[in-house]
Write a protein that holds these residues in place. Structure first.
Motif, PDB file in Angstrom:
ATOM      1  N   GLU A  78      -2.087   9.368  -0.782  1.00  0.00           N
ATOM      2  CA  GLU A  78      -1.883   8.450   0.416  1.00  0.00           C
ATOM      3  C   GLU A  78      -0.262   8.254   0.778  1.00  0.00           C
ATOM      4  O   GLU A  78       0.346   8.441  -0.027  1.00  0.00           O
ATOM      5  CB  GLU A  78      -2.709   6.915   0.074  1.00  0.00           C
ATOM      6  CG  GLU A  78      -2.592   5.818   1.185  1.00  0.00           C
ATOM      7  CD  GLU A  78      -1.369   4.778   1.237  1.00  0.00           C
ATOM      8  OE1 GLU A  78      -1.432   4.161   1.908  1.00  0.00           O
ATOM      9  OE2 GLU A  78      -0.527   5.187   0.328  1.00  0.00           O
ATOM     10  N   ASP A  79      -0.163   7.788   2.105  1.00  0.00           N
ATOM     11  CA  ASP A  79       1.091   7.564   2.459  1.00  0.00           C
ATOM     12  C   ASP A  79       1.267   6.788   3.620  1.00  0.00           C
ATOM     13  O   ASP A  79       0.502   6.566   4.483  1.00  0.00           O
ATOM     14  CB  ASP A  79       1.962   8.846   2.764  1.00  0.00           C
ATOM     15  CG  ASP A  79       3.630   8.764   2.868  1.00  0.00           C
ATOM     16  OD1 ASP A  79       4.110   7.929   1.943  1.00  0.00           O
ATOM     17  OD2 ASP A  79       3.990   9.491   3.670  1.00  0.00           O
ATOM     18  N   LYS A  80       2.376   6.096   3.516  1.00  0.00           N
ATOM     19  CA  LYS A  80       2.898   4.877   4.716  1.00  0.00           C
ATOM     20  C   LYS A  80       4.393   5.020   4.922  1.00  0.00           C
ATOM     21  O   LYS A  80       5.136   5.493   3.906  1.00  0.00           O
ATOM     22  CB  LYS A  80       2.619   3.630   4.539  1.00  0.00           C
ATOM     23  CG  LYS A  80       0.956   3.100   4.131  1.00  0.00           C
ATOM     24  CD  LYS A  80       0.304   2.921   5.590  1.00  0.00           C
ATOM     25  CE  LYS A  80      -0.953   2.976   5.246  1.00  0.00           C
ATOM     26  NZ  LYS A  80      -2.027   2.318   6.348  1.00  0.00           N
ATOM     27  N   THR A 128      -0.556  13.499   2.742  1.00  0.00           N
ATOM     28  CA  THR A 128      -0.788  12.655   4.190  1.00  0.00           C
ATOM     29  C   THR A 128       0.600  12.772   4.926  1.00  0.00           C
ATOM     30  O   THR A 128       1.721  12.889   4.587  1.00  0.00           O
ATOM     31  CB  THR A 128      -0.877  11.144   3.902  1.00  0.00           C
ATOM     32  OG1 THR A 128      -2.006  10.969   2.824  1.00  0.00           O
ATOM     33  CG2 THR A 128      -0.997  10.560   5.371  1.00  0.00           C
ATOM     34  N   ARG A 172      -4.881   2.007  19.613  1.00  0.00           N
ATOM     35  CA  ARG A 172      -5.817   3.102  18.896  1.00  0.00           C
ATOM     36  C   ARG A 172      -6.230   4.488  19.676  1.00  0.00           C
ATOM     37  O   ARG A 172      -6.282   5.347  19.336  1.00  0.00           O
ATOM     38  CB  ARG A 172      -6.926   2.215  18.467  1.00  0.00           C
ATOM     39  CG  ARG A 172      -7.880   3.206  17.456  1.00  0.00           C
ATOM     40  CD  ARG A 172      -9.034   2.665  16.895  1.00  0.00           C
ATOM     41  NE  ARG A 172      -8.361   1.960  15.627  1.00  0.00           N
ATOM     42  CZ  ARG A 172      -8.373   0.398  15.723  1.00  0.00           C
ATOM     43  NH1 ARG A 172      -8.900  -0.254  16.840  1.00  0.00           N
ATOM     44  NH2 ARG A 172      -7.964  -0.521  14.726  1.00  0.00           N
ATOM     45  N   TYR A 207      -5.326   7.917  18.766  1.00  0.00           N
ATOM     46  CA  TYR A 207      -6.335   9.345  18.798  1.00  0.00           C
ATOM     47  C   TYR A 207      -6.259  10.319  19.768  1.00  0.00           C
ATOM     48  O   TYR A 207      -6.396  11.443  19.429  1.00  0.00           O
ATOM     49  CB  TYR A 207      -7.503   8.510  18.447  1.00  0.00           C
ATOM     50  CG  TYR A 207      -7.634   8.097  16.967  1.00  0.00           C
ATOM     51  CD1 TYR A 207      -7.836   9.059  16.058  1.00  0.00           C
ATOM     52  CD2 TYR A 207      -7.965   6.868  16.893  1.00  0.00           C
ATOM     53  CE1 TYR A 207      -8.180   8.354  14.715  1.00  0.00           C
ATOM     54  CE2 TYR A 207      -8.314   6.435  15.552  1.00  0.00           C
ATOM     55  CZ  TYR A 207      -8.059   7.261  14.399  1.00  0.00           C
ATOM     56  OH  TYR A 207      -8.195   6.782  12.979  1.00  0.00           O
ATOM     57  N   ALA A 260      -9.480   9.690   7.570  1.00  0.00           N
ATOM     58  CA  ALA A 260     -10.037   8.598   7.242  1.00  0.00           C
ATOM     59  C   ALA A 260     -10.329   7.527   8.308  1.00  0.00           C
ATOM     60  O   ALA A 260      -9.738   6.515   8.260  1.00  0.00           O
ATOM     61  CB  ALA A 260      -9.440   7.925   6.058  1.00  0.00           C
ATOM     62  N   ALA A 275     -12.038   4.698  10.567  1.00  0.00           N
ATOM     63  CA  ALA A 275     -13.375   3.943  10.448  1.00  0.00           C
ATOM     64  C   ALA A 275     -13.764   3.354  11.771  1.00  0.00           C
ATOM     65  O   ALA A 275     -14.964   3.094  11.847  1.00  0.00           O
ATOM     66  CB  ALA A 275     -12.788   2.773   9.636  1.00  0.00           C
ATOM     67  N   SER A 276     -12.835   3.292  12.729  1.00  0.00           N
ATOM     68  CA  SER A 276     -13.337   2.858  13.950  1.00  0.00           C
ATOM     69  C   SER A 276     -14.163   3.747  14.852  1.00  0.00           C
ATOM     70  O   SER A 276     -14.429   4.926  14.209  1.00  0.00           O
ATOM     71  CB  SER A 276     -12.169   2.446  14.836  1.00  0.00           C
ATOM     72  OG  SER A 276     -11.594   3.626  15.115  1.00  0.00           O
ATOM     73  N   GLY A 281     -12.242   6.504  15.741  1.00  0.00           N
ATOM     74  CA  GLY A 281     -11.613   7.230  14.302  1.00  0.00           C
ATOM     75  C   GLY A 281     -12.838   8.174  13.820  1.00  0.00           C
ATOM     76  O   GLY A 281     -12.520   9.268  13.522  1.00  0.00           O
ATOM     77  N   ILE A 326     -12.737  10.424   4.397  1.00  0.00           N
ATOM     78  CA  ILE A 326     -12.707   9.483   3.616  1.00  0.00           C
ATOM     79  C   ILE A 326     -13.536   8.019   4.114  1.00  0.00           C
ATOM     80  O   ILE A 326     -12.800   7.771   5.320  1.00  0.00           O
ATOM     81  CB  ILE A 326     -11.398   9.001   3.082  1.00  0.00           C
ATOM     82  CG1 ILE A 326     -10.604  10.258   2.935  1.00  0.00           C
ATOM     83  CG2 ILE A 326     -11.283   8.060   1.832  1.00  0.00           C
ATOM     84  CD1 ILE A 326      -9.135   9.815   2.607  1.00  0.00           C
ATOM     85  N   CYS A 346     -15.433   5.782  -0.672  1.00  0.00           N
ATOM     86  CA  CYS A 346     -14.311   5.022  -1.806  1.00  0.00           C
ATOM     87  C   CYS A 346     -15.278   4.207  -2.747  1.00  0.00           C
ATOM     88  O   CYS A 346     -16.014   3.278  -2.384  1.00  0.00           O
ATOM     89  CB  CYS A 346     -13.314   4.212  -1.118  1.00  0.00           C
ATOM     90  SG  CYS A 346     -12.007   5.246  -0.287  1.00  0.00           S
ATOM     91  N   GLU A 398      -5.697  -1.411  10.973  1.00  0.00           N
ATOM     92  CA  GLU A 398      -6.706  -0.608  10.277  1.00  0.00           C
ATOM     93  C   GLU A 398      -7.944  -1.943  10.510  1.00  0.00           C
ATOM     94  O   GLU A 398      -8.371  -2.683   9.505  1.00  0.00           O
ATOM     95  CB  GLU A 398      -6.667  -0.537   8.902  1.00  0.00           C
ATOM     96  CG  GLU A 398      -5.629   0.727   8.654  1.00  0.00           C
ATOM     97  CD  GLU A 398      -5.496   1.303   7.251  1.00  0.00           C
ATOM     98  OE1 GLU A 398      -6.576   1.129   6.593  1.00  0.00           O
ATOM     99  OE2 GLU A 398      -4.590   2.163   6.969  1.00  0.00           O
TER     100      GLU A 398
HETATM  101  C1  LIG Z   1      -9.157   5.482   1.642  1.00  0.00           C
HETATM  102  C2  LIG Z   1      -8.252   5.464   2.693  1.00  0.00           C
HETATM  103  C3  LIG Z   1      -6.855   6.052   2.769  1.00  0.00           C
HETATM  104  C4  LIG Z   1      -6.237   5.853   3.971  1.00  0.00           C
HETATM  105  N1  LIG Z   1      -5.148   6.569   3.580  1.00  0.00           N
HETATM  106  C5  LIG Z   1      -4.431   6.362   4.575  1.00  0.00           C
HETATM  107  C6  LIG Z   1      -2.797   6.935   4.629  1.00  0.00           C
HETATM  108  O1  LIG Z   1      -2.433   7.618   3.662  1.00  0.00           O
HETATM  109  N2  LIG Z   1      -1.787   6.828   5.514  1.00  0.00           N
HETATM  110  C7  LIG Z   1      -2.348   5.958   6.385  1.00  0.00           C
HETATM  111  O2  LIG Z   1      -1.237   5.758   7.476  1.00  0.00           O
HETATM  112  N3  LIG Z   1      -3.416   5.668   6.767  1.00  0.00           N
HETATM  113  C8  LIG Z   1      -4.296   5.788   5.867  1.00  0.00           C
HETATM  114  N4  LIG Z   1      -5.676   5.153   6.042  1.00  0.00           N
HETATM  115  C9  LIG Z   1      -5.990   4.443   7.196  1.00  0.00           C
HETATM  116  C10 LIG Z   1      -6.843   5.707   8.347  1.00  0.00           C
HETATM  117  O3  LIG Z   1      -6.140   6.584   8.538  1.00  0.00           O
HETATM  118  C11 LIG Z   1      -7.382   4.740   9.309  1.00  0.00           C
HETATM  119  O4  LIG Z   1      -6.242   4.510  10.249  1.00  0.00           O
HETATM  120  C12 LIG Z   1      -7.979   3.557   9.004  1.00  0.00           C
HETATM  121  O5  LIG Z   1      -9.097   4.103   8.383  1.00  0.00           O
HETATM  122  C13 LIG Z   1      -8.380   2.770  10.143  1.00  0.00           C
HETATM  123  O6  LIG Z   1      -9.379   3.421  10.865  1.00  0.00           O
HETATM  124  P1  LIG Z   1      -9.338   3.635  12.338  1.00  0.00           P
HETATM  125  O7  LIG Z   1      -7.691   4.399  12.710  1.00  0.00           O
HETATM  126  O8  LIG Z   1     -10.321   4.409  12.999  1.00  0.00           O
HETATM  127  O9  LIG Z   1      -9.127   2.153  13.067  1.00  0.00           O
HETATM  128  C14 LIG Z   1      -6.563   5.238   5.038  1.00  0.00           C
HETATM  129  C15 LIG Z   1      -8.013   4.589   5.087  1.00  0.00           C
HETATM  130  C16 LIG Z   1      -8.889   4.709   4.064  1.00  0.00           C
HETATM  131  C17 LIG Z   1      -9.970   3.905   4.021  1.00  0.00           C
END
Ligand SMILES: Cc1cc2nc3c(=O)[nH]c(=O)nc-3n(C[C@H](O)[C@H](O)[C@H](O)COP(=O)(O)O)c2cc1C
Length: 437
Positions: free
Chosen positions: A52-54, A99, A149, A153, A221, A223-224, A227, A239, A274, A333
């Protein structure tokens, strides 16, 4: 016959469980600790590990970077790519996923880096596609605000198109290595792409040789709703986090439906949920361990600081013993936030932390002996429809003991039930492993 499912593991290049009794000291910067973990995951036949990375130092909790820095929550965080190289060269079958944010890297560099990695790792590289979801990250790349968002995307879809075209700018058989005629590569099989889109303009071709996967694996990953559509269009593996088995089933079905709409085989998108198993010698032992963790003031503080970092909402402002005042929304997120806030449940913030136990990353509760948890994972997969799990810890904090509990306790129990892989087929790429079952 029992249907097998896939296993992956997620961590980041941050301090280990540095304060815990089984921590390794909090300075894993030579990469050796994470490399050893990768080797353990390979011994347990995981499909892949993802780093993972930020790209920022969080400042949302309490309006300052203090919480993040004091506790080493999400920061310091070193670059995943050199770690991916070290882990990849120390393993032979495990998929290695790094990432790279579409906000930060130009698409040409991502394609070049992914192709180089995939060649070095013999077809085991994956790109975790993230759009970045923090204003503080956007400000490190010349922007004043995080784009909304939908725009993120939209850019990311175009970005992925560029990257795909760059991989395809060399035919698979472009390198001929013809010594007799003095031809290294056949220039007629390498073409510019002349990509001109709304956000990117890239001439091409790529300047790397076609890698074993030609197009390395794509992991995502989202979730929305937006996304998920992105994931369904682009990812080989998604994920996911979901609240319980029913939500897991719904998430997977939704992604598969969208994949079909894009003309893809839904079995080509493996949705991994997860989970953060808590394992003990006995069920009581595991339950006690879980209870100790979720009632610890440090854990509560760290979960809230982590939630603040992911959502850019200051959770220090809320009373721990009251429900949240209103449904919270973020341009960051949102899926993680919804998972956490369980809006409408009337639970206090303290209960929300304890309730989610796995913090922001657990889809179902898995607490018990390795045999109990393995059996439960089998049931959950059966009900959710399949694919597999992404294992981690609540705060992505790792120690060797936890890794051993998973790789030498839980996984052998899963294997005894015929639920997960017991050996890798030789020479398979990451994408082929994902398609194996
Ligand atoms: C298990 C997991 C790992 C993720 N890893 C990263 C990551 O490494 N870097 C990052 O910027 N976002 C990470 N995210 C965020 C997703 O890329 C995504 O932005 C987030 O799940 C929200 O979904 P959405 O963009 O559809 O709103 C992660 C999310 C989850 C659930």
């Amino acid at each position: 016959m029992t249907r097998k499912f896939h296993l992956a593991f997620i961590f980041n290049f941050t301090p280990d469980d540095w304060q815990g009794p089984f921590g390794t000291g909090g300075a894993p910067w030579d990469g050796k600790f994470h490399t050893e973990v990768a080797q353990a995951l390979e011994r347990a036949c995981f499909d892949y590990v993802i780093v993972e990375d930020k790209l920022m130092v969080p400042e949302s909790y309490g309006g300052s970077s203090e919480a993040a820095l004091r506790q080493a929550m999400s920061v310091p965080k070193h670059d995943p790519v050199p770690l991916a190289v070290a882990m990849g060269l120390a393993t032979s079958h495990l998929g290695i996923v790094a990432t790279l944010s579409t906000l930060a890297y130009p698409p040409f560099m991502t394609a070049r880096l992914a192709s180089t990695m995939d060649s070095m790792l013999g077809g085991r590289f994956g790109w975790n596609i993230v759009t970045s979801a923090e204003t503080l990250a956007a400000q490190n790349f010349g922007m004043t605000e995080l784009p909304p968002r939908n725009v993120r995307y939209e850019m990311a879809d175009e970005y992925v198109d560029v990257v795909r075209q760059l991989f395809a700018s060399w035919d698979r058989d472009a390198v001929v290595l013809d010594r007799d005629n003095g031809i290294y590569a056949d220039h007629t099989k390498v073409r510019p792409i002349h990509f001109k889109g709304k956000h990117f303009s890239v001439r091409g071709p790529l300047n790397t040789v076609p890698s074993p996967q030609h197009r390395p694996a794509f992991i995502q990953a989202g979730a929305s709703p937006r996304g998920r559509v992105f994931a369904a269009r682009n990812a080989d593996s998604v994920i996911a986090i979901a609240n319980g088995v029913e939500a897991m089933r719904e998430f997977r079905a939704d992604v598969r439906r969208h994949a079909e709409d894009f003309g893809r085989d839904p079995d080509g998108v493996k949705v991994l949920f997860c989970v953060t198993p808590v394992l003990g010698e006995t069920e009581q032992d595991a339950r006690d361990k879980q209870a100790r963790m979720v009632s610890s003031p440090q854990f509560i503080h760290d979960i809230l600081a982590q939630t603040s970092a992911l959502t850019e909402i200051d959770f220090a402002q809320f009373d721990l013993d009251k429900p949240l005042p209103h449904r919270l929304e973020t341009n960051g997120e949102q899926g993680s936030l919804d998972q956490f806030q369980q809006w409408g449940s009337g639970k206090t913030l303290r209960e929300l932390v304890a309730d989610s136990a796995g913090g922001l990353v657990s889809s179902v509760e898995l607490v018990g002996t390795p045999d109990q948890v393995a059996a439960r994972m089998g049931e959950v997969m059966e009900e959710a429809g399949g694919d597999g799990f992404m294992i981690t810890t609540p705060l992505l904090r790792l120690n060797r003991r936890y890794v051993a509990e998973v790789t030498d306790g839980l996984v052998p129990a899963l294997q005894r039930l015929g639920l997960t892989r017991t050996a890798y087929a030789t020479g398979r790429t990451l994408k082929e492993n994902l398609r194996e079952f």
